[in-house]
Design an enzyme around this catalytic site. Sequence first.
Site, PDB file in Angstrom:
ATOM      1  N   HIS A 117       0.802  -1.227   0.000  1.00  0.00           N
ATOM      2  CA  HIS A 117       0.000   0.000   0.000  1.00  0.00           C
ATOM      3  C   HIS A 117       0.834   1.275   0.000  1.00  0.00           C
ATOM      4  O   HIS A 117       0.309   2.362  -0.219  1.00  0.00           O
ATOM      5  CB  HIS A 117      -0.933   0.001   1.223  1.00  0.00           C
ATOM      6  CG  HIS A 117      -1.760  -1.242   1.320  1.00  0.00           C
ATOM      7  ND1 HIS A 117      -1.488  -2.245   2.225  1.00  0.00           N
ATOM      8  CD2 HIS A 117      -2.814  -1.669   0.602  1.00  0.00           C
ATOM      9  CE1 HIS A 117      -2.356  -3.225   2.066  1.00  0.00           C
ATOM     10  NE2 HIS A 117      -3.168  -2.903   1.089  1.00  0.00           N
ATOM     11  N   CYS A 154       3.310  -1.337  -4.324  1.00  0.00           N
ATOM     12  CA  CYS A 154       2.870  -1.646  -5.688  1.00  0.00           C
ATOM     13  C   CYS A 154       3.314  -0.528  -6.628  1.00  0.00           C
ATOM     14  O   CYS A 154       3.125   0.657  -6.323  1.00  0.00           O
ATOM     15  CB  CYS A 154       1.354  -1.779  -5.727  1.00  0.00           C
ATOM     16  SG  CYS A 154       0.689  -1.957  -7.402  1.00  0.00           S
ATOM     17  N   HIS A 198      -7.279   4.701   5.236  1.00  0.00           N
ATOM     18  CA  HIS A 198      -6.678   3.605   4.472  1.00  0.00           C
ATOM     19  C   HIS A 198      -5.184   3.846   4.337  1.00  0.00           C
ATOM     20  O   HIS A 198      -4.735   4.971   4.121  1.00  0.00           O
ATOM     21  CB  HIS A 198      -7.329   3.505   3.090  1.00  0.00           C
ATOM     22  CG  HIS A 198      -6.980   2.245   2.353  1.00  0.00           C
ATOM     23  ND1 HIS A 198      -5.791   2.085   1.674  1.00  0.00           N
ATOM     24  CD2 HIS A 198      -7.677   1.082   2.194  1.00  0.00           C
ATOM     25  CE1 HIS A 198      -5.763   0.878   1.133  1.00  0.00           C
ATOM     26  NE2 HIS A 198      -6.894   0.249   1.434  1.00  0.00           N
ATOM     27  N   GLU A 258      -3.017   3.192   2.045  1.00  0.00           N
ATOM     28  CA  GLU A 258      -2.565   3.768   0.782  1.00  0.00           C
ATOM     29  C   GLU A 258      -2.776   5.280   0.766  1.00  0.00           C
ATOM     30  O   GLU A 258      -1.899   6.035   0.331  1.00  0.00           O
ATOM     31  CB  GLU A 258      -3.298   3.130  -0.397  1.00  0.00           C
ATOM     32  CG  GLU A 258      -2.837   3.695  -1.737  1.00  0.00           C
ATOM     33  CD  GLU A 258      -3.657   3.213  -2.920  1.00  0.00           C
ATOM     34  OE1 GLU A 258      -3.786   3.977  -3.895  1.00  0.00           O
ATOM     35  OE2 GLU A 258      -4.181   2.076  -2.875  1.00  0.00           O
ATOM     36  N   THR A 265      -5.988   3.714  -5.541  1.00  0.00           N
ATOM     37  CA  THR A 265      -5.994   2.790  -6.681  1.00  0.00           C
ATOM     38  C   THR A 265      -7.080   1.727  -6.615  1.00  0.00           C
ATOM     39  O   THR A 265      -7.365   1.083  -7.624  1.00  0.00           O
ATOM     40  CB  THR A 265      -4.640   2.080  -6.810  1.00  0.00           C
ATOM     41  OG1 THR A 265      -4.407   1.283  -5.642  1.00  0.00           O
ATOM     42  CG2 THR A 265      -3.508   3.077  -7.007  1.00  0.00           C
ATOM     43  N   SER A 269     -10.035  -5.031   3.124  1.00  0.00           N
ATOM     44  CA  SER A 269      -9.621  -4.927   1.723  1.00  0.00           C
ATOM     45  C   SER A 269     -10.588  -4.024   0.976  1.00  0.00           C
ATOM     46  O   SER A 269     -11.746  -4.397   0.731  1.00  0.00           O
ATOM     47  CB  SER A 269      -9.587  -6.308   1.065  1.00  0.00           C
ATOM     48  OG  SER A 269      -9.489  -6.194  -0.335  1.00  0.00           O
ATOM     49  N   SER A 319      -6.180  -9.348  -3.451  1.00  0.00           N
ATOM     50  CA  SER A 319      -5.180  -9.851  -2.515  1.00  0.00           C
ATOM     51  C   SER A 319      -5.519 -11.255  -2.012  1.00  0.00           C
ATOM     52  O   SER A 319      -5.034 -11.694  -0.970  1.00  0.00           O
ATOM     53  CB  SER A 319      -5.049  -8.897  -1.321  1.00  0.00           C
ATOM     54  OG  SER A 319      -6.313  -8.604  -0.763  1.00  0.00           O
TER      55      SER A 319
END
Length: 337
Positions: A99, A121, A149, A151, A189, A247, A292
């Site tokens: 993330h 990623c 989150h 990310e 994303t 997720s 994932s």
Amino acid sequence: MSSASPGITPAGSPTITESGVPAGGKRVLLAKPRGYCAGVDRAVIAVEKALELYGAPVYVRKEIVHNRHVVETLRERGVIFVDETSEVPEGELVVFSAHGVSPAVHAEAAERNLRTIDATCPLVTKVHKEVNRFAKDDYDILLIGHEGHEEVEGTAGEAPDKVQLVDTAEDVDKVEIRDPSKVIWLSQTTLSVDETMERVDQLRDKFPGLADPPSDDICYATTNRQVAVKAMAAECDLVLVVGSRNSSNSKRLVEVALKAGARASHLIDFAHEVDEAWLEGVETVGVTSGASVPEVLVMDLLTWLAERGWDSVDEVTTANEKIAFALPHELRKAAKA
């Protein structure tokens, strides 16, 4: 655990055939693409390689990917998951999750002499670079994403004074910008494409000069899995999404299924979590999994369904993914050494 192992099919699993959407009787429609994306595969393999090269323990900041099975399996092999870099003993090895993390986290790791492997990623890294680019050009950056989150925290941390998070419609009303000709939206994303564009439309109503990202921020895998679910949802009485509750992309698949016409949809980590009451009056069950999720968990679910009469499985394919990412450079360098 890596890309090779999740595809193992348990004994007694139903035969999967590839076709269009068939008609009649108890059946399973199996979405393709589903499961592991290239970024998740890269991150999980990175941790496995770190264990092979350096031995246990290997520390990982946050969950390497948002999946209970993956995290529990790696923990059994000697991975220690921590919430903050400060929990890692000085000089030890720490892997940053798929993330991504902020520059402040990288700086803290350097101050504590930690050895690091960055498994972010590459598609998340792309958004980080976009933030840096537009921050340098003094843009106001409106980041569409979910508050809290990992990310989002890492991305916003690239330029916290220039980034404003837009999660809900109410957040749109709170946004203030300095120059209406220098404002751009970027996104997490793993969002729903439809929900993201709804938020963009709301922002553009308020700021007509809002610029679009140079390229799509929502990753190919998130989009492809949503398209696959849309293709079959209207035929399904029930859609089961294999994925963990933390997720984001897995939760979005449930929402997409319902909006696309499924009568019901539920998120589960494991087959045994299915409530048999959900199957009452159901003929067609749709099955998919988040980006994932190892394929073995999907196979377990298909076996569970087959034991209850849903043993006809048709794979509904909307795309074939061939993307792969190289391992983090720290591991490539160590392997050569």
